[in-house]
Each structure stands twice: as structure tokens, then as C-alpha cells.
Design a protein around this motif. Structure first.
Motif, PDB file in Angstrom:
ATOM      1  N   PRO A  79       7.662  34.013  38.452  1.00 25.45           N
ATOM      2  CA  PRO A  79       8.531  32.830  38.575  1.00 25.45           C
ATOM      3  C   PRO A  79       9.833  32.965  37.790  1.00 25.45           C
ATOM      4  O   PRO A  79      10.884  32.495  38.237  1.00 25.45           O
ATOM      5  N   LEU A  80       9.775  33.600  36.627  1.00 29.77           N
ATOM      6  CA  LEU A  80      10.999  33.810  35.856  1.00 29.77           C
ATOM      7  C   LEU A  80      11.964  34.732  36.596  1.00 29.77           C
ATOM      8  O   LEU A  80      13.171  34.487  36.629  1.00 29.77           O
ATOM      9  N   ALA A  81      11.412  35.776  37.198  1.00 35.70           N
ATOM     10  CA  ALA A  81      12.258  36.702  37.956  1.00 35.70           C
ATOM     11  C   ALA A  81      12.856  36.019  39.184  1.00 35.70           C
ATOM     12  O   ALA A  81      14.031  36.216  39.508  1.00 35.70           O
ATOM     13  N   GLN A  82      12.035  35.200  39.851  1.00 29.94           N
ATOM     14  CA  GLN A  82      12.559  34.475  41.016  1.00 29.94           C
ATOM     15  C   GLN A  82      13.623  33.463  40.612  1.00 29.94           C
ATOM     16  O   GLN A  82      14.627  33.302  41.299  1.00 29.94           O
ATOM     17  N   ALA A  83      13.410  32.773  39.498  1.00 28.18           N
ATOM     18  CA  ALA A  83      14.402  31.808  39.026  1.00 28.18           C
ATOM     19  C   ALA A  83      15.692  32.520  38.645  1.00 28.18           C
ATOM     20  O   ALA A  83      16.792  32.027  38.933  1.00 28.18           O
ATOM     21  N   HIS A  84      15.563  33.660  38.017  1.00 31.69           N
ATOM     22  CA  HIS A  84      16.754  34.432  37.649  1.00 31.69           C
ATOM     23  C   HIS A  84      17.488  34.900  38.905  1.00 31.69           C
ATOM     24  O   HIS A  84      18.726  34.826  38.968  1.00 31.69           O
TER      25      HIS A  84
END
Length: 172
Positions: free
Chosen positions: A34-39
Motif C-alpha cells: 500500500p505504501l508503494a501504491q500510494a507513492h
């Protein structure tokens, strides 16, 4: 060699090292994804906002377009930009709101917004009196030139007679 690998695998399985390792990898994956997708989405949003800012600045200077035509041009190009890059989250309603906000920020920042041209320029407008006053055949040009007096005390001219005179002199 195979016997050594078998003993290592059996040891890791019996002590739970493999199960703990797999659980750790899955936990990290679920936390990081999720952090990678948000980034990635943040980077996409920044890219789209930068593109819209450039489009608004470019179309704000086009005086030949109405305000609605400017908006439509920016919207079409922004949607094309988003679809070319695979930004599936960039829907028309969202992009319209972004364009309006960026345009208002652009205008409030005191940047130059060219007003819409409401009347055509002088080089495009045809003067109807000159077109109607010009004779259509060469014979009428000759008779019109012969019937005019050569007095120089007349200051005002409608322009059509001057053009007719010049046309008659060129034809001679």
C-alpha cells in the motif's frame, strides 16, 4: 551434495525457520505494497497536476478561443495525458475540478490571462461599401473614369472611387 541440502531443508522445516521466513515476507509485502501504491499514485498525481498547470498556462494565452473552448481544450488534453500514461483513477469529473482550481490559482497569482477576442480584427473585416461600389465589368470602369471630374478641391473620398480609378489606370 543432495544429502546435505536435504538435511538443511529438513532442519529448517522442523525448527519452523521456513514458516517464519515466509510469514515475515508476507507481512512485509502487505505493509509495503500500500505504501508503494500510494507513492506511485502521488507521483502520478504530481505528474498530472504539472501537465494541467502547463496546459492552463498555454491555453490562457490563446485569445482566439472562448473561455469554454479553452476549458474544453485543456480537459481533452489532460484526459489524453492521463489515459496515455494509464492513470485509470483520473476521471473526467476529477480532472474538471483540478483544471478549475488551477485556473483560479493561475488567475489569482496575477498571471496574464488573455481576454477573449469578441470582434474580428480589422484585416479580416470586409468593408461592404467598397465591395458594392466596385463595378463588375471593364466597360463600366472606363465609363465611370470618363464621367468623373478631375477637381482637386474635393478632400473627402469613399475609397471605392479611388480604387476604381487605380484599376482603370492599371488596365490602360
Amino acid at each position: 551434495m543432495i544429502a546435505i541440502l536435504t538435511k538443511i531443508f529438513n532442519y529448517g522445516q522442523s525448527t519452523g525457520i521456513f514458516a517464519a521466513g515466509i510469514a515475515f515476507i508476507l507481512a512485509v509485502w502487505k505493509a509495503v505494497l500500500p505504501l508503494a501504491q500510494a507513492h506511485a499514485k502521488t507521483a502520478q498525481e504530481k505528474s498530472l497536476l504539472t501537465a494541467i498547470e502547463g496546459l492552463v498556462a498555454r491555453y490562457a494565452q490563446v485569445a482566439a478561443l472562448s473561455k469554454q473552448d479553452r476549458f474544453d481544450a485543456v480537459l481533452n488534453e489532460a484526459l489524453t495525458f492521463a489515459s496515455d500514461r494509464g492513470y485509470t483513477w483520473a476521471k473526467s469529473g476529477l480532472v474538471k475540478g483540478l483544471i478549475e482550481n488551477i485556473y483560479q490559482d493561475y488567475k489569482n497569482a496575477g498571471k496574464d490571462v488573455t481576454p477573449v477576442i469578441t470582434t474580428p480584427s480589422s484585416d479580416v473585416v470586409e468593408d461592404k461599401s467598397e465591395v458594392d461600389a466596385q463595378p463588375t465589368t471593364d466597360n463600366t470602369n472606363a465609363t465611370a473614369d470618363a464621367s468623373k471630374s478631375d477637381s482637386t478641391d474635393t478632400v473627402e473620398s469613399d475609397g471605392a472611387s479611388d480604387i476604381a480609378k487605380l484599376e482603370g489606370e492599371v488596365e490602360k
